[in-house]
Design an enzyme around this catalytic site. Structure first.
Site, PDB file in Angstrom:
ATOM      1  N   TYR A  56     -25.833  -8.724  13.777  1.00 46.16           N
ATOM      2  CA  TYR A  56     -26.590  -8.526  12.547  1.00 46.16           C
ATOM      3  C   TYR A  56     -26.488  -7.074  12.079  1.00 46.16           C
ATOM      4  O   TYR A  56     -27.171  -6.173  12.591  1.00 46.16           O
ATOM      5  CB  TYR A  56     -28.061  -8.889  12.749  1.00 46.16           C
ATOM      6  CG  TYR A  56     -28.306 -10.319  13.184  1.00 46.16           C
ATOM      7  CD1 TYR A  56     -27.388 -11.338  12.942  1.00 46.16           C
ATOM      8  CD2 TYR A  56     -29.479 -10.671  13.845  1.00 46.16           C
ATOM      9  CE1 TYR A  56     -27.621 -12.645  13.341  1.00 46.16           C
ATOM     10  CE2 TYR A  56     -29.724 -11.975  14.245  1.00 46.16           C
ATOM     11  CZ  TYR A  56     -28.788 -12.957  13.996  1.00 46.16           C
ATOM     12  OH  TYR A  56     -29.022 -14.251  14.402  1.00 46.16           O
ATOM     13  N   HIS A 140     -24.191 -15.998  21.904  1.00 47.59           N
ATOM     14  CA  HIS A 140     -24.168 -16.116  20.449  1.00 47.59           C
ATOM     15  C   HIS A 140     -22.885 -16.783  19.961  1.00 47.59           C
ATOM     16  O   HIS A 140     -21.806 -16.214  20.068  1.00 47.59           O
ATOM     17  CB  HIS A 140     -24.296 -14.714  19.825  1.00 47.59           C
ATOM     18  CG  HIS A 140     -24.795 -14.718  18.419  1.00 47.59           C
ATOM     19  ND1 HIS A 140     -24.919 -13.567  17.682  1.00 47.59           N
ATOM     20  CD2 HIS A 140     -25.208 -15.725  17.606  1.00 47.59           C
ATOM     21  CE1 HIS A 140     -25.395 -13.865  16.487  1.00 47.59           C
ATOM     22  NE2 HIS A 140     -25.575 -15.167  16.414  1.00 47.59           N
TER      23      HIS A 140
END
Length: 337
Positions: A56, A140
């Site tokens: 992010y 992830h």
């Protein structure tokens, strides 16, 4: 509804979680003051679960979240981050990241689900956040790297969990089939399921949710608005579904669901947030938030009463699957985040 524990771990999550992709400049710039105010508003509302990732904003989300939480009592909140993408120097920067975040691309992401890669990822996340520990670590998006993720990364996380370094471990993905495998075949305690158990997509009923029930493990629901289409009281053409323009049949279905919500005295986004909690394995709904206003709106929606009769009506009209369960009390508005 109070905090719920990730099964077989000491980690408790408030029912509503703060997803920190937005404060990493997802799709547009979030000023630093807005990011800090968003975390502060979440804290004031009683939210104590915060989710971030190196991905992010090439570390920006982790840095901003850590700074906003630094003066809060460490035992009073839970932070999750993710492993699988290392941030390394970018030898050929073009100026701006090309994976959806409005940040400089001096760094780039490098896939790495090796044992050492996971340890390095966690160490670097701790440096960026300035925190003493991560309470939850997810692998992830290991969609194309099951073998290494299951064979090296998850055992590495399990070692850290068993040593007490991490409270809980798991995986986070936009698909449900592989998450079911993580629950059944690895040491994962919890999975973060993005977009596959929503008012428009209940495909998780075919795999990961039965796996969670069978294994006695936990699920965190993310992407409950399917990237936008379920986020407004009245959906409209041009809104996004799974980060692309929504097909007209899905817009029409969302509008039909919104109409039924209105007859039950609620609105579409409140129902979208309440819906995942009807499943007994789902212990938390995490929403991306970037401003104080977004946090306050989401908290209001979270508290809005959503009658269980809504789910019966949607089933009867064929707008959700008939095998969607109803857990008494989970679909009602809560008095605490």
């Amino acid at each position: 509804m109070g905090p719920r524990t990730i099964t077989s771990t000491p980690v408790e999550l408030t029912p509503l979680g703060f997803g920190a992709s937005g404060i990493g400049n997802l799709h547009r710039v979030t000023p630093p003051g807005d990011a800090e105010a968003a975390v502060g508003a979440a804290w004031a509302a009683g939210i104590r679960y915060f989710d971030t990732a190196p991905h992010y904003g090439l570390g920006l989300s982790e840095r901003r979240l850590g700074a906003a939480l630094r003066d809060r009592p460490r035992d009073a909140y839970v932070v999750s981050s993710k492993a699988g993408r290392l941030l390394v120097p970018n030898e050929q920067p073009r100026g701006v990241d090309d994976e959806g975040f409005i940040v400089r691309d001096d760094l780039r992401r490098q896939w790495d689900f090796s044992h050492d890669g996971v340890l390095r990822s966690i160490e670097e996340s701790l440096e960026r956040t300035g925190l003493d520990r991560l309470d939850v670590v997810y692998l992830h998006d290991p969609d194309d790297q099951w073998r290494q993720a299951a064979g090296e990364a998850m055992p590495a996380l399990a070692e850290l969990r068993d040593q007490g370094v991490i409270g809980a471990i798991g995986a986070g993905m936009n698909q449900s089939a592989m998450l079911a495998r993580f629950l059944r075949e690895t040491a994962a305690d919890v999975v973060m399921l993005a977009g596959r158990y929503t008012l428009l997509d209940q495909s998780a009923l075919d795999d990961v949710l039965p796996a969670a029930l069978e294994s006695g493990k936990s699920v965190v629901a993310a992407g409950v608005f399917n990237s936008g289409l379920l986020s407004r009281d009245v959906p409209a053409a041009g809104m996004t579904y799974d980060y692309r323009q929504a097909p007209q049949p899905l817009v029409a279905r969302a509008l039909a669901i919104a109409d039924v919500c209105a007859t039950h005295g609620t609105v579409l986004p409140a129902a979208a947030m309440a819906f995942p909690r009807t499943h007994p394995s789902i212990i938390n709904v995490t929403l991306g938030m970037r401003t104080q206003e977004q946090v306050e709106r989401n908290v209001r929606l979270h508290h809005q009463h959503v009658p269980e009769s809504l789910w019966d009506d949607l089933r009867a009209r064929g707008l959700i699957r008939r095998d969607v369960p109803t857990q008494s009390g989970q679909g009602r508005g809560s008095q605490c985040p």
